[in-house]
Motif scaffolding. Structure first.
Motif, PDB file in Angstrom:
ATOM      1  N   TRP A  29       0.838  -1.210   0.000  1.00 47.00           N
ATOM      2  CA  TRP A  29       0.000   0.000   0.000  1.00 47.00           C
ATOM      3  C   TRP A  29       0.863   1.247   0.000  1.00 47.00           C
ATOM      4  CZ3 TRP A  29      -2.632   2.581   4.626  1.00 47.00           C
ATOM      5  CH2 TRP A  29      -3.729   3.341   4.239  1.00 47.00           C
ATOM      6  N   LEU A  30       1.877   1.279   0.859  1.00 43.76           N
ATOM      7  CA  LEU A  30       2.775   2.431   0.905  1.00 43.76           C
ATOM      8  C   LEU A  30       3.546   2.572  -0.408  1.00 43.76           C
ATOM      9  CD1 LEU A  30       4.141   1.910   4.528  1.00 43.76           C
ATOM     10  CD2 LEU A  30       2.587   3.741   3.791  1.00 43.76           C
ATOM     11  N   ALA A  31       3.915   1.443  -1.011  1.00 47.19           N
ATOM     12  CA  ALA A  31       4.696   1.475  -2.252  1.00 47.19           C
ATOM     13  C   ALA A  31       3.906   2.046  -3.422  1.00 47.19           C
ATOM     14  CB  ALA A  31       5.191   0.068  -2.595  1.00 47.19           C
ATOM     15  N   GLU A  32       2.584   2.081  -3.319  1.00 51.87           N
ATOM     16  CA  GLU A  32       1.779   2.657  -4.399  1.00 51.87           C
ATOM     17  C   GLU A  32       2.120   4.126  -4.652  1.00 51.87           C
ATOM     18  OE1 GLU A  32      -2.305   2.064  -3.412  1.00 51.87           O
ATOM     19  OE2 GLU A  32      -2.215  -0.119  -3.649  1.00 51.87           O
ATOM     20  N   ALA A  33       2.707   4.788  -3.652  1.00 54.75           N
ATOM     21  CA  ALA A  33       3.048   6.204  -3.796  1.00 54.75           C
ATOM     22  C   ALA A  33       4.399   6.420  -4.473  1.00 54.75           C
ATOM     23  CB  ALA A  33       3.047   6.890  -2.424  1.00 54.75           C
ATOM     24  N   GLU A  34       5.171   5.375  -4.659  1.00 55.67           N
ATOM     25  CA  GLU A  34       6.513   5.543  -5.220  1.00 55.67           C
ATOM     26  C   GLU A  34       6.512   6.188  -6.605  1.00 55.67           C
ATOM     27  OE1 GLU A  34       9.633   2.607  -4.714  1.00 55.67           O
ATOM     28  OE2 GLU A  34       8.359   1.499  -3.310  1.00 55.67           O
ATOM     29  N   PRO A  35       5.627   5.799  -7.540  1.00 52.85           N
ATOM     30  CA  PRO A  35       5.682   6.419  -8.871  1.00 52.85           C
ATOM     31  C   PRO A  35       5.461   7.927  -8.859  1.00 52.85           C
ATOM     32  CG  PRO A  35       4.405   4.386  -8.950  1.00 52.85           C
ATOM     33  CD  PRO A  35       4.664   4.682  -7.493  1.00 52.85           C
ATOM     34  N   SER A  36       4.811   8.439  -7.828  1.00 56.04           N
ATOM     35  CA  SER A  36       4.582   9.881  -7.737  1.00 56.04           C
ATOM     36  C   SER A  36       5.572  10.556  -6.793  1.00 56.04           C
ATOM     37  CB  SER A  36       3.151  10.163  -7.280  1.00 56.04           C
ATOM     38  OG  SER A  36       2.877   9.541  -6.038  1.00 56.04           O
ATOM     39  N   GLY A  37       6.694   9.891  -6.522  1.00 51.84           N
ATOM     40  CA  GLY A  37       7.741  10.501  -5.712  1.00 51.84           C
ATOM     41  C   GLY A  37       7.706  10.155  -4.248  1.00 51.84           C
ATOM     42  N   SER A  73       9.899  13.075   0.254  1.00 53.96           N
ATOM     43  CA  SER A  73       9.305  11.837  -0.247  1.00 53.96           C
ATOM     44  C   SER A  73       8.230  11.319   0.702  1.00 53.96           C
ATOM     45  CB  SER A  73      10.396  10.771  -0.433  1.00 53.96           C
ATOM     46  OG  SER A  73      11.346  11.178  -1.390  1.00 53.96           O
ATOM     47  N   LEU A  74       8.470  11.433   2.008  1.00 52.75           N
ATOM     48  CA  LEU A  74       7.464  11.011   2.979  1.00 52.75           C
ATOM     49  C   LEU A  74       6.188  11.837   2.818  1.00 52.75           C
ATOM     50  CD1 LEU A  74       6.709   9.276   5.454  1.00 52.75           C
ATOM     51  CD2 LEU A  74       7.716  11.071   6.887  1.00 52.75           C
ATOM     52  N   ALA A  75       6.343  13.124   2.537  1.00 46.19           N
ATOM     53  CA  ALA A  75       5.172  13.974   2.322  1.00 46.19           C
ATOM     54  C   ALA A  75       4.328  13.456   1.166  1.00 46.19           C
ATOM     55  CB  ALA A  75       5.617  15.414   2.066  1.00 46.19           C
ATOM     56  N   ARG A  76       4.967  12.968   0.129  1.00 48.43           N
ATOM     57  CA  ARG A  76       4.234  12.456  -1.032  1.00 48.43           C
ATOM     58  C   ARG A  76       3.590  11.103  -0.729  1.00 48.43           C
ATOM     59  NH1 ARG A  76       9.125  14.700  -3.300  1.00 48.43           N
ATOM     60  NH2 ARG A  76       8.632  16.760  -4.162  1.00 48.43           N
ATOM     61  N   THR A  77       4.235  10.302   0.111  1.00 50.29           N
ATOM     62  CA  THR A  77       3.595   9.058   0.550  1.00 50.29           C
ATOM     63  C   THR A  77       2.325   9.360   1.321  1.00 50.29           C
ATOM     64  OG1 THR A  77       5.696   7.846   0.624  1.00 50.29           O
ATOM     65  CG2 THR A  77       3.887   6.980   1.953  1.00 50.29           C
ATOM     66  N   HIS A  78       2.407  10.275   2.264  1.00 54.51           N
ATOM     67  CA  HIS A  78       1.222  10.655   3.031  1.00 54.51           C
ATOM     68  C   HIS A  78       0.105  11.144   2.101  1.00 54.51           C
ATOM     69  CE1 HIS A  78       3.635  11.467   6.993  1.00 54.51           C
ATOM     70  NE2 HIS A  78       3.348  10.182   6.824  1.00 54.51           N
ATOM     71  N   ALA A  79       0.478  11.884   1.060  1.00 53.82           N
ATOM     72  CA  ALA A  79      -0.524  12.469   0.175  1.00 53.82           C
ATOM     73  C   ALA A  79      -1.239  11.428  -0.684  1.00 53.82           C
ATOM     74  CB  ALA A  79       0.118  13.527  -0.719  1.00 53.82           C
ATOM     75  N   ALA A  80      -0.741  10.192  -0.730  1.00 53.97           N
ATOM     76  CA  ALA A  80      -1.448   9.133  -1.456  1.00 53.97           C
ATOM     77  C   ALA A  80      -2.806   8.856  -0.820  1.00 53.97           C
ATOM     78  CB  ALA A  80      -0.595   7.861  -1.494  1.00 53.97           C
TER      79      ALA A  80
END
Length: 275
Positions: A29-37, A73-80
């Motif tokens: 689930w967390l890895a889903e945010a990787e393509p968007s940074g 990068s953590l900010a972008r993970t949270h934003a998923a």
């Protein structure tokens, strides 16, 4: 119990439970945010009720530059984002949580409409009841945390999500859920795009400030640079530093449940600041 090979880490469980399956679901689930940074997340190679095989992360030395990339990068993970406060990763087979003392999940039909209502009932009071039943909390400790929980439930510490989460128009942030220093690894290579990688999540939907508060609880190399990188990418709401202790109450109470009175003094000291 984890074991290590050159390219992977294997965790095994003697008894089949949903714990490893939920951890695998959280990693995916967390890895889903990787393509968007978003943050790099240890990849899941295989999972079952008794075994989790995941990517072994090549680590490197901490640096200020990498710390700032971790924050952004953590900010972008949270934003998923996530669907409601306390929600589990969608593929998690147990929507009620893992184990007696683990972070409990919340079913959609019991979802709170605000962070304060969620955090008061499903974090603070959940652990308070366990500690009272175990005898570690007496009348004073229970009443003190009830006072804090009442303020939290009223919304006294509610605040907007960081800017990227708010701009994503999601109900709440996608959290790692156990973001202490040992679970945020600095990556090898000075130019690693995300600076670091996430391992060992207890992922759920919540307020982004909770993850950041956990990272501050036990310290982290170049912590202020991580926070600056995060705030630069996704500005935090005014007064966020004053709310850190409220968010830290959940992991502190959990540590009391798991490890006993060694964490009691610190937990009560934090609680007194917010009663």
């Amino acid at each position: 119990m984890p074991s290590f090979a050159p390219t992977c880490v294997t965790k095994t469980a003697t008894n089949a439970t949903d714990e490893l399956l939920c951890e695998a679901a959280g990693l995916r689930w967390l890895a889903e945010a990787e393509p968007s940074g978003g943050m790099h997340v240890a990849g899941v190679i295989d999972s079952s009720p008794t075994k989790l095989v995941e990517e072994r992360i090549a680590t490197g030395p901490p640096s200020r530059a990498a710390a700032r990339r971790i924050g952004a990068s953590l900010a972008r993970t949270h934003a998923a984002g996530a669907d409601w406060f306390g929600c589990p990763p969608p593929a998690c087979p147990d929507a009620t949580g893992i184990g007696r003392a683990a972070t409990p999940y919340v079913r959609r039909e019991r979802a709170a409409s605000s962070w304060g209502a969620f955090f008061a009932e499903h974090r603070i009071m959940y652990y308070v009841r366990l500690l009272r039943d175990d005898g570690l909390f007496g009348a004073y400790e229970t009443h003190l945390l009830e006072q804090v929980a009442a303020r939290v439930a009223r919304g006294d510490f509610d605040a907007p999500q960081p800017a990227l989460v708010a701009a994503s128009h999601v109900p709440c942030a996608r959290l790692h859920g156990d973001l202490w220093a040992g679970n945020v690894l600095y990556l090898a290579g000075r130019d690693a795009p995300t600076g670091g990688a996430l391992i060992d999540p207890m992922a759920y939907g919540g307020h982004a400030e909770t993850d950041l508060a956990m990272l501050q609880l036990f310290g982290y190399p170049y912590l202020e640079d991580v926070l600056a990188g995060y705030d630069g990418a996704s500005p935090l709401a005014d007064g966020w530093r004053e709310r850190v202790g409220v968010h830290q109450l959940a992991p502190l109470l959990l540590h009391c449940v798991l490890f006993g009175e060694g964490y009691l003094g610190e937990t009560l000291a934090v609680a007194r600041r917010y009663r």
